[in-house]
Structure formats: structure tokens, C-alpha cells
Design a protein around this motif. Structure first.
Motif, PDB file in Angstrom:
ATOM      1  N   LYS B  44     -87.447 -15.593  -7.950  1.00  0.00           N
ATOM      2  CA  LYS B  44     -86.847 -14.259  -7.755  1.00  0.00           C
ATOM      3  C   LYS B  44     -87.094 -13.326  -8.937  1.00  0.00           C
ATOM      4  O   LYS B  44     -86.195 -12.611  -9.387  1.00  0.00           O
ATOM      5  N   ASP B  45     -88.295 -13.383  -9.430  1.00  0.00           N
ATOM      6  CA  ASP B  45     -88.655 -12.534 -10.568  1.00  0.00           C
ATOM      7  C   ASP B  45     -90.093 -12.034 -10.379  1.00  0.00           C
ATOM      8  O   ASP B  45     -90.866 -12.593  -9.621  1.00  0.00           O
ATOM      9  N   TRP B  46     -90.419 -10.928 -11.079  1.00  0.00           N
ATOM     10  CA  TRP B  46     -91.784 -10.429 -11.055  1.00  0.00           C
ATOM     11  C   TRP B  46     -92.605 -11.195 -12.087  1.00  0.00           C
ATOM     12  O   TRP B  46     -92.153 -11.430 -13.203  1.00  0.00           O
ATOM     13  N   VAL B  47     -93.821 -11.561 -11.687  1.00  0.00           N
ATOM     14  CA  VAL B  47     -94.708 -12.276 -12.604  1.00  0.00           C
ATOM     15  C   VAL B  47     -96.053 -11.559 -12.667  1.00  0.00           C
ATOM     16  O   VAL B  47     -96.422 -10.809 -11.764  1.00  0.00           O
ATOM     17  N   ASP B  48     -96.795 -11.808 -13.750  1.00  0.00           N
ATOM     18  CA  ASP B  48     -98.125 -11.222 -13.886  1.00  0.00           C
ATOM     19  C   ASP B  48     -99.063 -11.797 -12.834  1.00  0.00           C
ATOM     20  O   ASP B  48     -99.077 -13.018 -12.602  1.00  0.00           O
ATOM     21  N   GLY B  49     -99.821 -10.930 -12.186  1.00  0.00           N
ATOM     22  CA  GLY B  49    -100.812 -11.375 -11.207  1.00  0.00           C
ATOM     23  C   GLY B  49    -102.202 -11.213 -11.790  1.00  0.00           C
ATOM     24  O   GLY B  49    -102.422 -11.370 -12.992  1.00  0.00           O
ATOM     25  N   HIS B  50    -103.117 -10.861 -10.937  1.00  0.00           N
ATOM     26  CA  HIS B  50    -104.514 -10.679 -11.290  1.00  0.00           C
ATOM     27  C   HIS B  50    -104.670  -9.603 -12.390  1.00  0.00           C
ATOM     28  O   HIS B  50    -103.970  -8.607 -12.383  1.00  0.00           O
ATOM     29  N   SER B  51    -105.585  -9.818 -13.318  1.00  0.00           N
ATOM     30  CA  SER B  51    -105.792  -8.803 -14.363  1.00  0.00           C
ATOM     31  C   SER B  51    -107.256  -8.364 -14.435  1.00  0.00           C
ATOM     32  O   SER B  51    -108.165  -9.114 -14.104  1.00  0.00           O
ATOM     33  N   ILE B  52    -107.449  -7.114 -14.854  1.00  0.00           N
ATOM     34  CA  ILE B  52    -108.796  -6.558 -15.041  1.00  0.00           C
ATOM     35  C   ILE B  52    -108.909  -6.040 -16.474  1.00  0.00           C
ATOM     36  O   ILE B  52    -108.026  -5.322 -16.935  1.00  0.00           O
ATOM     37  N   PHE B  53    -109.980  -6.423 -17.153  1.00  0.00           N
ATOM     38  CA  PHE B  53    -110.268  -5.870 -18.472  1.00  0.00           C
ATOM     39  C   PHE B  53    -111.395  -4.851 -18.359  1.00  0.00           C
ATOM     40  O   PHE B  53    -112.394  -5.103 -17.690  1.00  0.00           O
ATOM     41  N   VAL B  54    -111.225  -3.715 -19.005  1.00  0.00           N
ATOM     42  CA  VAL B  54    -112.309  -2.720 -19.032  1.00  0.00           C
ATOM     43  C   VAL B  54    -112.463  -2.170 -20.450  1.00  0.00           C
ATOM     44  O   VAL B  54    -111.522  -2.187 -21.248  1.00  0.00           O
ATOM     45  N   ASP B  55    -113.672  -1.697 -20.735  1.00  0.00           N
ATOM     46  CA  ASP B  55    -113.921  -0.953 -21.978  1.00  0.00           C
ATOM     47  C   ASP B  55    -113.770   0.523 -21.694  1.00  0.00           C
ATOM     48  O   ASP B  55    -114.454   1.059 -20.813  1.00  0.00           O
ATOM     49  N   VAL B  56    -112.876   1.165 -22.414  1.00  0.00           N
ATOM     50  CA  VAL B  56    -112.653   2.596 -22.203  1.00  0.00           C
ATOM     51  C   VAL B  56    -113.398   3.372 -23.286  1.00  0.00           C
ATOM     52  O   VAL B  56    -113.348   3.005 -24.464  1.00  0.00           O
ATOM     53  N   GLN B  57    -114.116   4.430 -22.875  1.00  0.00           N
ATOM     54  CA  GLN B  57    -114.862   5.253 -23.822  1.00  0.00           C
ATOM     55  C   GLN B  57    -114.410   6.703 -23.765  1.00  0.00           C
ATOM     56  O   GLN B  57    -114.292   7.264 -22.682  1.00  0.00           O
ATOM     57  N   CYS B  58    -114.184   7.277 -24.927  1.00  0.00           N
ATOM     58  CA  CYS B  58    -113.791   8.691 -25.010  1.00  0.00           C
ATOM     59  C   CYS B  58    -114.671   9.329 -26.077  1.00  0.00           C
ATOM     60  O   CYS B  58    -114.822   8.787 -27.168  1.00  0.00           O
ATOM     61  N   TRP B  59    -115.173  10.520 -25.767  1.00  0.00           N
ATOM     62  CA  TRP B  59    -116.134  11.134 -26.673  1.00  0.00           C
ATOM     63  C   TRP B  59    -115.516  12.219 -27.544  1.00  0.00           C
ATOM     64  O   TRP B  59    -114.594  12.919 -27.151  1.00  0.00           O
ATOM     65  N   ASP B  60    -116.086  12.320 -28.771  1.00  0.00           N
ATOM     66  CA  ASP B  60    -115.870  13.452 -29.676  1.00  0.00           C
ATOM     67  C   ASP B  60    -114.392  13.727 -29.962  1.00  0.00           C
ATOM     68  O   ASP B  60    -113.658  12.820 -30.296  1.00  0.00           O
ATOM     69  N   ARG B  61    -113.992  14.959 -29.854  1.00  0.00           N
ATOM     70  CA  ARG B  61    -112.631  15.354 -30.214  1.00  0.00           C
ATOM     71  C   ARG B  61    -111.575  14.594 -29.400  1.00  0.00           C
ATOM     72  O   ARG B  61    -110.545  14.171 -29.920  1.00  0.00           O
ATOM     73  N   PHE B  62    -111.872  14.412 -28.125  1.00  0.00           N
ATOM     74  CA  PHE B  62    -111.027  13.624 -27.228  1.00  0.00           C
ATOM     75  C   PHE B  62    -110.813  12.222 -27.826  1.00  0.00           C
ATOM     76  O   PHE B  62    -109.677  11.722 -27.929  1.00  0.00           O
ATOM     77  N   GLY B  63    -111.897  11.607 -28.261  1.00  0.00           N
ATOM     78  CA  GLY B  63    -111.793  10.275 -28.859  1.00  0.00           C
ATOM     79  C   GLY B  63    -110.994  10.270 -30.146  1.00  0.00           C
ATOM     80  O   GLY B  63    -110.267   9.313 -30.432  1.00  0.00           O
ATOM     81  N   GLU B  64    -111.102  11.320 -30.896  1.00  0.00           N
ATOM     82  CA  GLU B  64    -110.321  11.394 -32.151  1.00  0.00           C
ATOM     83  C   GLU B  64    -108.830  11.460 -31.850  1.00  0.00           C
ATOM     84  O   GLU B  64    -108.013  10.841 -32.540  1.00  0.00           O
ATOM     85  N   ASN B  65    -108.471  12.210 -30.827  1.00  0.00           N
ATOM     86  CA  ASN B  65    -107.066  12.260 -30.422  1.00  0.00           C
ATOM     87  C   ASN B  65    -106.570  10.868 -29.999  1.00  0.00           C
ATOM     88  O   ASN B  65    -105.450  10.473 -30.310  1.00  0.00           O
ATOM     89  N   VAL B  66    -107.417  10.156 -29.263  1.00  0.00           N
ATOM     90  CA  VAL B  66    -107.055   8.812 -28.795  1.00  0.00           C
ATOM     91  C   VAL B  66    -106.845   7.877 -29.986  1.00  0.00           C
ATOM     92  O   VAL B  66    -105.863   7.138 -30.053  1.00  0.00           O
ATOM     93  N   ALA B  67    -107.789   7.917 -30.937  1.00  0.00           N
ATOM     94  CA  ALA B  67    -107.693   7.034 -32.102  1.00  0.00           C
ATOM     95  C   ALA B  67    -106.462   7.359 -32.949  1.00  0.00           C
ATOM     96  O   ALA B  67    -105.866   6.480 -33.578  1.00  0.00           O
ATOM     97  N   ALA B  68    -106.062   8.625 -32.952  1.00  0.00           N
ATOM     98  CA  ALA B  68    -104.900   9.028 -33.762  1.00  0.00           C
ATOM     99  C   ALA B  68    -103.581   8.658 -33.089  1.00  0.00           C
ATOM    100  O   ALA B  68    -102.567   8.469 -33.760  1.00  0.00           O
ATOM    101  N   ASP B  69    -103.589   8.529 -31.760  1.00  0.00           N
ATOM    102  CA  ASP B  69    -102.323   8.366 -31.031  1.00  0.00           C
ATOM    103  C   ASP B  69    -102.057   6.954 -30.546  1.00  0.00           C
ATOM    104  O   ASP B  69    -100.905   6.558 -30.397  1.00  0.00           O
ATOM    105  N   LEU B  70    -103.092   6.195 -30.257  1.00  0.00           N
ATOM    106  CA  LEU B  70    -102.893   4.886 -29.621  1.00  0.00           C
ATOM    107  C   LEU B  70    -103.264   3.740 -30.551  1.00  0.00           C
ATOM    108  O   LEU B  70    -104.106   3.881 -31.418  1.00  0.00           O
ATOM    109  N   LYS B  71    -102.614   2.592 -30.303  1.00  0.00           N
ATOM    110  CA  LYS B  71    -103.005   1.378 -31.011  1.00  0.00           C
ATOM    111  C   LYS B  71    -102.779   0.177 -30.099  1.00  0.00           C
ATOM    112  O   LYS B  71    -102.144   0.292 -29.052  1.00  0.00           O
ATOM    113  N   ARG B  72    -103.287  -0.961 -30.516  1.00  0.00           N
ATOM    114  CA  ARG B  72    -103.178  -2.192 -29.726  1.00  0.00           C
ATOM    115  C   ARG B  72    -101.726  -2.439 -29.284  1.00  0.00           C
ATOM    116  O   ARG B  72    -100.809  -2.333 -30.093  1.00  0.00           O
ATOM    117  N   GLY B  73    -101.521  -2.748 -28.018  1.00  0.00           N
ATOM    118  CA  GLY B  73    -100.195  -3.035 -27.488  1.00  0.00           C
ATOM    119  C   GLY B  73     -99.536  -1.852 -26.803  1.00  0.00           C
ATOM    120  O   GLY B  73     -98.515  -2.014 -26.136  1.00  0.00           O
TER     121      GLY B  73
END
Lengths: 122, 122, 122, 122
Positions: B44-73
Motif C-alpha cells: 500500500k505504498d508508492w514505489v519506484d518503477g522504470h527509470s530513464i537516464f538522459v543527457d541534457v544539453q543547454c547552450w550558452d547563456r541558458f547553460g550558464e543559468n542552469v549551472a548557476a541554479d542547479l546541482k546534483r540531487g
């Protein structure tokens, strides 16, 4: 089952409001505008094209995170169920678009935009 | 034309890296995992099912914003073009999934998750 | 919950196969290719760009309709859950893309195409 | 750029009409309804939930294929650009949803449905 899911990018186009219900559930809402951009060969520049306004709804803790992080003019990315809500306004049947969000984030592709278009009066 | 667009929600599953090219363009990349959740009637609980791994790419200024805002986890919401990249690794032809992002945001639905699963060794 | 839904347009790239299981359920599968098209300013023509191959699965009565209506070379529109299946082939870990279809139709935008690219050997 | 793409499944909810313009271009249109289905724990059965009506538009040869293959009551799968068209009707500003289709197919998941709900009077 058979829901119409939609992903929209655009801008927060109004104040973010919160409303609490009995039983402690709450909904956070904001108006969002998504604008197509098209290339104008005359001016050789990109111009705003067709725009869509939707009401975005986020529930409970999710909504609190949204209210704490976003404000009018912010770039936003929304994923959720598309709904078409009918309502009466001054005796006339009207239609409004809603997105029951399952995921929302500040769109890191853009910086905030001070001149977000205002929704047309309902 | 005829691109396969995809919206994925999940978690940043690795370090965010940046690479600069001649001419000053740059790409920011991170590994992301998206996991289905399913209800287990036994526990009677939710469990992890199937998972997909992808490589995400962001270019230039967009990528800089991503690197400044996000981290592992961090919880993340990504929209972009799905690509299937083939490459050779130790003499064997392999396939990796990529998303060329057009929009990325920290998913406000969730708080950060410290135990994001590690990608399988390529 | 939290499934990655995808909509793909392209062509049926292989034979349509059916497999029956005990208990009378059955799966219908076909290989599909989706190709980006890009404009080549040199030749002033559209050319095939990046392509993605996926295995499409349809169950039971749905699958029977698919097997009765589609064949190799037909234009197709598929909506469903994206999955990344790992398998071992000759001692090497491999990855294949699958779509568990929730809706499939012959794409009325195009006529059948006799020269659909063959999938690369797995 | 920045278009809102949507994939909808449902039923052809009206007659398919065609209109020719000067210069030999033509548009084929039909009304479509997409209905959510939800499980009712009282009756232990699936019931129709929220519904969305949209006008689907297909141009030129694509539209001719649609007119030749589909009719009212047919199950349909549509992918395209979501638009929100404003118009005046009897002195009142109204809103209608449109999908400029890029792909359309008869949905092989279902057989035709004779009792497709009629759109509400605009």
C-alpha cells in the motif's frame, strides 16, 4: 485516463494568489502567457506572434513552493493537464483555459521580463 | 521539422559540467533520471518503477543559468528535442539518449532529494 | 505516475509482428523511425536530419487493429510511454528505446513511403 | 518558435468541412472532443470525466486525406499547435480552441463510437 497533457513556456502574467479551503488544502494560481515568436523577413527580427493565456493551478505544498519562488514577469515552464472551464460572466457563457500543473519551474533559459503582456479583460 | 519533443521530470543525477568551444559558444550538460512511480497494492505504498537516464544539453547563456541554479540531487523539469546518439565505447557500438533542452527549471513540486540513483556505468 | 509521454511521427520501418501469451493476451510490435528534416541553404531543399528508431508495442485488441491496418513503409503517428530497455547482446549491455503505445494512427499527412530507412543492425 | 504543441486523443464530433481559397489552397476542419475517463469507486466502473472541444485544421493535400478517411464518430489522434482564437459572437467576445494539425490519424486503439457527445452550442 486519456487526459490532455500540455507543456507551456512563457511568463507569469499576473499576481500569484493563494486560497485556503477547509481541511487545510490550498490552491495557488497564476495567470501565464505563452507567446509564439516568428521571424519577420521585412525587419529581419523576431516578433511576438499568437499568444495563449492560461490559469495555472498548483495544490498544497507544491503551490507554496511556487508562491515563494515566482512572481509576475518571471519566465516559467509548466507541465500539466489542460482543461477548458466554462463559466457564466454577466449572463454570458464563457470559456477559460486552465492547466492543473504537475510540474512548474522558473525557466532558466530566460531572465525576468518586465513588460509581460497583460491578459485581456475576461 | 518533425522533431520529437519530450518533457521529462526527474532529478539531476550527476555533476553539471561546462565546456567551452572556440568562438565562445559553450555547452552545459548534466545527467538526469526520470522515474515512474507505481502503487504497490501489497505494501500500500508508492514505489519506484522504470527509470530513464538522459543527457541534457543547454547552450550558452541558458547553460550558464542552469549551472548557476542547479546541482546534483535537485528536482528538475526539462523540455526539448529527444535525440538518440550512437557512439563507440571499447569497440562496441552503444546508444545514449540526449535531450537538447529548449527550457529547464527547478521543479517546484519537490524539494531536493539526497538519494538520487546513480546512472549505470555507460 | 511520472511517466515520460512522447508523441512521434515517422514511418513503420519493419514488419509488424504479433506474439500471443498464455491467458490470451498478446502484443503487437513494430519498429518505427522518426526523422528530423532540415533545410539545406546550399541546395535550397529539405534533407533528412537526425533519426530515432523505437520499438512500438500495442496490446490485445488495439494491437490487432494495428496489425490489420499498417504495414512497412506506412506513415505513422504514435503516442505513449517512453521506455529505455536494457538488454544483453553477445555479452554486451545494450539499450533500446520502446514506446508503450496508448494511441496509434496512420498519419494522414503523408502517403506511404517506399524507401523507409532500415534500422541499423542492433 | 515557442509554440505550444499538444497531442489529443478523442472523437470526431462533427461533420468534416472543406473550404477552398483563392490560389488553390484549402483548409479542412472538424470539431473534436477529448474526454478524460475516471474510475468511479461507487459503481466500480469508468465514467466520462472532463471534456475539451477543439477545432482541428488541416491544410491542402493533408486535409484532403483527412476528409477522405475520417467521419463523425471516428476515434482520432491529433498532434499540432494549440491556439486560442478570440471572436465576437452576438456582440460578445468569445474564445475558441484550435489545433493547427501537423499530424492526424484514425486512432487504432478504438473502434468508431456512435454516441460521440455533441459540442455545446458556441
Amino acid at each position: 485516463m486519456n487526459e490532455t497533457m500540455v507543456t507551456m513556456t512563457g511568463w507569469v502574467a499576473g499576481e500569484i494568489t493563494q486560497r485556503r479551503f477547509e481541511g487545510d488544502s490550498q490552491v495557488t494560481r497564476f495567470r501565464m502567457v505563452s507567446q509564439e515568436r516568428r521571424y519577420d523577413p521585412e525587419t529581419k527580427d523576431w516578433v511576438d506572434g499568437h499568444s495563449i493565456f492560461v490559469d495555472v493551478q498548483c495544490w498544497d505544498r507544491f503551490g507554496e513552493n511556487v508562491a515563494a519562488d515566482l512572481k509576475r514577469g518571471d519566465p516559467v515552464l509548466v507541465h500539466g493537464r489542460l482543461r477548458c472551464r466554462e463559466f457564466e460572466h454577466e449572463g454570458v457563457q464563457r470559456v477559460a483555459l486552465e492547466v492543473r500543473a504537475t510540474a512548474v519551474g522558473r525557466n532558466l533559459r530566460f531572465a525576468a521580463r518586465p513588460d509581460v503582456p497583460l491578459p485581456l479583460a475576461a
